[in-house]
Design an enzyme around this catalytic site. Structure first.
Site, PDB file in Angstrom:
ATOM      1  CG  PHE A  24       5.352   5.555  -2.205  1.00  0.00           C
ATOM      2  CD1 PHE A  24       4.942   4.712  -1.191  1.00  0.00           C
ATOM      3  CD2 PHE A  24       6.350   6.475  -1.944  1.00  0.00           C
ATOM      4  CE1 PHE A  24       5.515   4.786   0.071  1.00  0.00           C
ATOM      5  CE2 PHE A  24       6.929   6.565  -0.691  1.00  0.00           C
ATOM      6  CZ  PHE A  24       6.506   5.718   0.328  1.00  0.00           C
ATOM      7  CB  CYS A  30      -3.734  -7.247   1.429  1.00  0.00           C
ATOM      8  SG  CYS A  30      -2.889  -7.442   3.024  1.00  0.00           S
ATOM      9  CB  CYS A  45      -4.327  -6.527   8.830  1.00  0.00           C
ATOM     10  SG  CYS A  45      -3.742  -4.816   8.970  1.00  0.00           S
ATOM     11  CB  CYS A  48      -5.356  -1.766   6.483  1.00  0.00           C
ATOM     12  SG  CYS A  48      -4.593  -1.176   4.959  1.00  0.00           S
ATOM     13  CG  ASP A  49      -3.797   4.139   7.055  1.00  0.00           C
ATOM     14  OD1 ASP A  49      -3.200   3.305   6.344  1.00  0.00           O
ATOM     15  OD2 ASP A  49      -3.221   5.082   7.617  1.00  0.00           O
ATOM     16  CB  THR A  50      -3.692   1.622   2.521  1.00  0.00           C
ATOM     17  OG1 THR A  50      -2.761   2.245   3.400  1.00  0.00           O
ATOM     18  CG2 THR A  50      -3.247   1.836   1.088  1.00  0.00           C
ATOM     19  CD  GLU A 118       6.672   1.584   3.154  1.00  0.00           C
ATOM     20  OE1 GLU A 118       5.416   1.619   3.057  1.00  0.00           O
ATOM     21  OE2 GLU A 118       7.357   2.578   3.398  1.00  0.00           O
ATOM     22  CG  HIS A 211       2.798  10.543   4.687  1.00  0.00           C
ATOM     23  ND1 HIS A 211       3.396   9.768   5.661  1.00  0.00           N
ATOM     24  CD2 HIS A 211       1.654   9.868   4.340  1.00  0.00           C
ATOM     25  CE1 HIS A 211       2.658   8.683   5.881  1.00  0.00           C
ATOM     26  NE2 HIS A 211       1.598   8.736   5.102  1.00  0.00           N
TER      27      HIS A 211
END
Length: 217
Positions: A24, A30, A45, A48-50, A118, A211
């Site tokens: 990855f 973004c 958005c 988002c959890d990132t 993605e 995951h």
């Protein structure tokens, strides 16, 4: 120059390629959210959890050209080469199509990788990508209306899966909204809503973040 938040070897956790060994590469930046909590509520958005801000993550950094980044990512691949088994790299973000270009796709192909992305689908994709996964977000216009996998986080306010059902994708997934502490979501149980929608509309399949269930980074 490419700016990478983090890069690591793991198993793909979501969608049609779930369980597949993958490198990855998470790019910084973004076009739908700055990544700062103070901006979340007014972003396009909100869930988002990132963390995609900066270059301080695992194996992160700045890379002067495609060859340098391709070499860096290739070094993370931990499995011996096998006949009929391709190396696999997933470019993600943030929004990877702010940085992923044809030069990097070609450089990864030269290293024996299949290349996946993605993306939120609001930007055009360079030629040569082997697997395109589009995850639409509310209040945006899709530039990518065909690909291999459409993965819609559900439920999103103002987003109806029926609006995407006729697009040219091979796989259609609904993924329950992850209720992380900062997320701004509608009321109700996302898992129950997603399961119910898939039962009523069998074109759509349930995608889980395996995951997280398995405790894999």
């Amino acid at each position: 120059m490419y700016s990478v938040k983090e890069a690591f070897y793991t198993l793909q956790g979501e969608g049609a390629q779930a369980g597949r060994a993958s490198v990855f590469c998470r790019f910084t930046g973004c076009n739908l959210w700055s990544g700062r909590e103070g901006d979340r509520a007014r972003s396009r958005c909100t869930f988002c959890d990132t963390d995609f801000v900066g270059i301080d993550g695992q194996n992160g950094g700045q890379f002067l050209d495609a060859a340098a980044l391709a070499a860096h990512l290739t070094a993370l691949w931990q499995a011996p080469d096998q006949a009929n088994v391709s190396r696999y790299v997933v470019f993600t973000g943030g929004e990877p199509l702010l940085q992923l270009d044809e030069a990097l796709v070609d450089a990864m192909h030269a290293q024996g990788f299949e290349v996946a992305v993605e993306t939120n689908g609001t930007l055009p994709a360079p030629a040569g990508i082997d697997w395109i996964c589009v995850s639409p977000k509310s209040d945006t216009t899709l530039r990518l209306t065909r690909g291999h996998e459409l993965k819609l986080v559900y439920p999103q306010a103002g987003v109806d899966p029926a609006n995407f059902a006729g697009l040219d994708f091979t796989h259609f997934f609904l993924q329950p909204m992850d209720l992380n502490p900062g997320a701004i979501v509608s009321d109700g149980d996302p898992m129950a809503a997603t399961v119910g929608y898939c039962l009523r509309h069998p074109q759509w399949r349930l995608s889980l973040q395996t995951h997280k269930i398995a405790g894999i980074d």
